[in-house]
Design an enzyme around this catalytic site. Structure first.
Site, PDB file in Angstrom:
ATOM      1  N   ASN A  89       3.967   7.408   3.251  1.00  0.00           N
ATOM      2  CA  ASN A  89       4.579   6.129   3.611  1.00  0.00           C
ATOM      3  C   ASN A  89       4.082   5.004   2.718  1.00  0.00           C
ATOM      4  O   ASN A  89       2.976   5.073   2.160  1.00  0.00           O
ATOM      5  CB  ASN A  89       4.275   5.770   5.073  1.00  0.00           C
ATOM      6  CG  ASN A  89       4.951   6.708   6.046  1.00  0.00           C
ATOM      7  OD1 ASN A  89       6.152   6.944   5.971  1.00  0.00           O
ATOM      8  ND2 ASN A  89       4.179   7.258   6.975  1.00  0.00           N
ATOM      9  N   THR A  90       4.907   3.960   2.610  1.00  0.00           N
ATOM     10  CA  THR A  90       4.532   2.749   1.902  1.00  0.00           C
ATOM     11  C   THR A  90       4.582   1.587   2.882  1.00  0.00           C
ATOM     12  O   THR A  90       5.569   1.418   3.601  1.00  0.00           O
ATOM     13  CB  THR A  90       5.473   2.465   0.716  1.00  0.00           C
ATOM     14  OG1 THR A  90       5.429   3.576  -0.193  1.00  0.00           O
ATOM     15  CG2 THR A  90       5.066   1.200  -0.023  1.00  0.00           C
ATOM     16  N   ASN A 121       1.076   8.734  -0.170  1.00  0.00           N
ATOM     17  CA  ASN A 121       1.901   9.895  -0.491  1.00  0.00           C
ATOM     18  C   ASN A 121       3.062  10.071   0.479  1.00  0.00           C
ATOM     19  O   ASN A 121       4.108  10.600   0.111  1.00  0.00           O
ATOM     20  CB  ASN A 121       1.040  11.162  -0.481  1.00  0.00           C
ATOM     21  CG  ASN A 121       0.069  11.205  -1.630  1.00  0.00           C
ATOM     22  OD1 ASN A 121       0.453  11.337  -2.782  1.00  0.00           O
ATOM     23  ND2 ASN A 121      -1.212  11.065  -1.331  1.00  0.00           N
ATOM     24  N   GLY A 126      -9.256   7.041  -6.535  1.00  0.00           N
ATOM     25  CA  GLY A 126      -7.984   6.619  -5.950  1.00  0.00           C
ATOM     26  C   GLY A 126      -8.030   5.157  -5.541  1.00  0.00           C
ATOM     27  O   GLY A 126      -9.010   4.700  -4.944  1.00  0.00           O
ATOM     28  N   PRO A 127      -6.997   4.400  -5.853  1.00  0.00           N
ATOM     29  CA  PRO A 127      -6.998   2.970  -5.517  1.00  0.00           C
ATOM     30  C   PRO A 127      -7.129   2.701  -4.027  1.00  0.00           C
ATOM     31  O   PRO A 127      -7.732   1.707  -3.621  1.00  0.00           O
ATOM     32  CB  PRO A 127      -5.653   2.468  -6.059  1.00  0.00           C
ATOM     33  CG  PRO A 127      -4.815   3.690  -6.244  1.00  0.00           C
ATOM     34  CD  PRO A 127      -5.769   4.797  -6.558  1.00  0.00           C
ATOM     35  N   ASP A 128      -6.581   3.584  -3.196  1.00  0.00           N
ATOM     36  CA  ASP A 128      -6.713   3.393  -1.748  1.00  0.00           C
ATOM     37  C   ASP A 128      -8.168   3.448  -1.307  1.00  0.00           C
ATOM     38  O   ASP A 128      -8.593   2.718  -0.400  1.00  0.00           O
ATOM     39  CB  ASP A 128      -5.882   4.437  -0.999  1.00  0.00           C
ATOM     40  CG  ASP A 128      -6.232   5.872  -1.394  1.00  0.00           C
ATOM     41  OD1 ASP A 128      -6.616   6.099  -2.558  1.00  0.00           O
ATOM     42  OD2 ASP A 128      -6.090   6.770  -0.540  1.00  0.00           O
ATOM     43  N   ASP A 163       0.859  -1.186   0.000  1.00  0.00           N
ATOM     44  CA  ASP A 163       0.000   0.000   0.000  1.00  0.00           C
ATOM     45  C   ASP A 163       0.891   1.229   0.000  1.00  0.00           C
ATOM     46  O   ASP A 163       1.495   1.568   1.024  1.00  0.00           O
ATOM     47  CB  ASP A 163      -0.915  -0.005   1.222  1.00  0.00           C
ATOM     48  CG  ASP A 163      -1.719   1.286   1.337  1.00  0.00           C
ATOM     49  OD1 ASP A 163      -2.109   1.836   0.289  1.00  0.00           O
ATOM     50  OD2 ASP A 163      -1.953   1.751   2.471  1.00  0.00           O
ATOM     51  N   ASP A 215     -10.465   7.729   6.453  1.00  0.00           N
ATOM     52  CA  ASP A 215      -9.055   7.334   6.403  1.00  0.00           C
ATOM     53  C   ASP A 215      -8.189   8.562   6.698  1.00  0.00           C
ATOM     54  O   ASP A 215      -8.174   9.532   5.925  1.00  0.00           O
ATOM     55  CB  ASP A 215      -8.723   6.764   5.027  1.00  0.00           C
ATOM     56  CG  ASP A 215      -7.345   6.108   4.980  1.00  0.00           C
ATOM     57  OD1 ASP A 215      -6.547   6.316   5.921  1.00  0.00           O
ATOM     58  OD2 ASP A 215      -7.062   5.388   4.010  1.00  0.00           O
TER      59      ASP A 215
END
Length: 261
Positions: free
Chosen positions: A11-12, A9, A107-109, A6, A129
């Site tokens: 953190n991954t 913008n 957005g995919p999130d 995931d 979120d």
């Protein structure tokens, strides 16, 4: 063994799913220039440290930063010998419908949170979120994504205050003991904290009123715990909602592949 990624913008998050539970979750700063080789060295080191010996066989990616997707695809192909699923691409099927204006790119999130929310809590949801932006995703009774709201994130708002006003310092967000601050830091913390309490309550109330039905509210994201004990705004707090959604989407695509054979 599924590697779920995931990419936000800021953190991954990388999680390894063994089909039953997450065996490991790691976080790194999102940097579009990071190469597939760097990802692999980092992941291999952490896997070895936690003594995870099984090989990764599948990869699924959700990214709000398009520039990182290429190197994540290279990572999956070069080191795990698999073609990754990328949420939002045509070849990644969703188990729920998306009912928005024609031509709208969601957005995919937000899609992943919708899938996860419906899978865990059913329909008629508002998923809040707390990330770089604070998003409100509206999930219909049948699980469809039907739109939402985007507001500036908590840390983004604090940074804007600091950057735009020379006399205001950078502060860490926390719940103030009193609404009326007696120093600059307390005043800023109160404005941000109680301002977001009001924003969340007002937007959720207006969504319920517009849809004319009861709707449960699910909170997720890095700053969700800040508001957990603040008010009775939320019905559920779910730390791993997005990662759960990635596993659900991956399983759905595996079933679709099996049916097509």
């Amino acid at each position: 063994m599924l590697l779920a990624v995931d990419c936000g913008n800021t953190n991954t998050v990388f999680s390894i799913w063994d089909g039953d539970h997450f065996v490991a979750t790691w976080r790194m700063a999102t940097q579009p220039q990071r190469t597939a080789d760097e990802y692999y060295v980092w992941l291999s080191t952490l896997k070895a440290f936690q003594k995870i010996e099984r090989d990764i066989t599948d990869v699924i990616v959700s990214s709000t930063v398009p520039r990182v997707v290429f190197n994540l695809r290279v990572l999956a192909d070069r080191y795990f010998h698999t073609r990754p699923l990328v949420v939002g691409r045509e070849d990644c099927a969703l188990p729920v419908a998306v009912r928005v204006d024609p031509g709208t790119q969601v957005g995919p999130d937000r899609l992943v949170n919708t899938v996860a929310g419906h899978d865990r809590y059913g329909g008629d949801l508002i998923v809040v979120d707390f990330g770089t932006a604070t998003t409100f995703d509206v999930v219909d009774a049948d699980g469809a994504y039907v739109g939402g709201v985007i507001a500036p994130g908590v840390n983004l708002s604090l940074a804007a205050l600091h950057d735009a006003a020379a006399a205001l310092p950078h502060v860490d967000i926390s719940r103030p003991q009193r609404v009326v601050g007696t120093n600059t830091v307390a005043c800023m913390q109160s404005g941000i904290f109680w301002g977001y309490i009001g924003l969340i309550r007002e937007i959720c109330d207006r969504i319920r009123g517009e849809r004319d039905r009861a709707m449960r509210v699910v909170a997720t994201g890095g700053l969700a715990p800040l508001f957990q004990q603040a008010e009775t705004l939320f019905d559920h707090f779910d730390d791993d909602l997005t990662m759960h959604g990635l596993t659900v989407i991956h399983a759905h695509n595996k079933k679709e592949e099996a049916r097509a054979r």
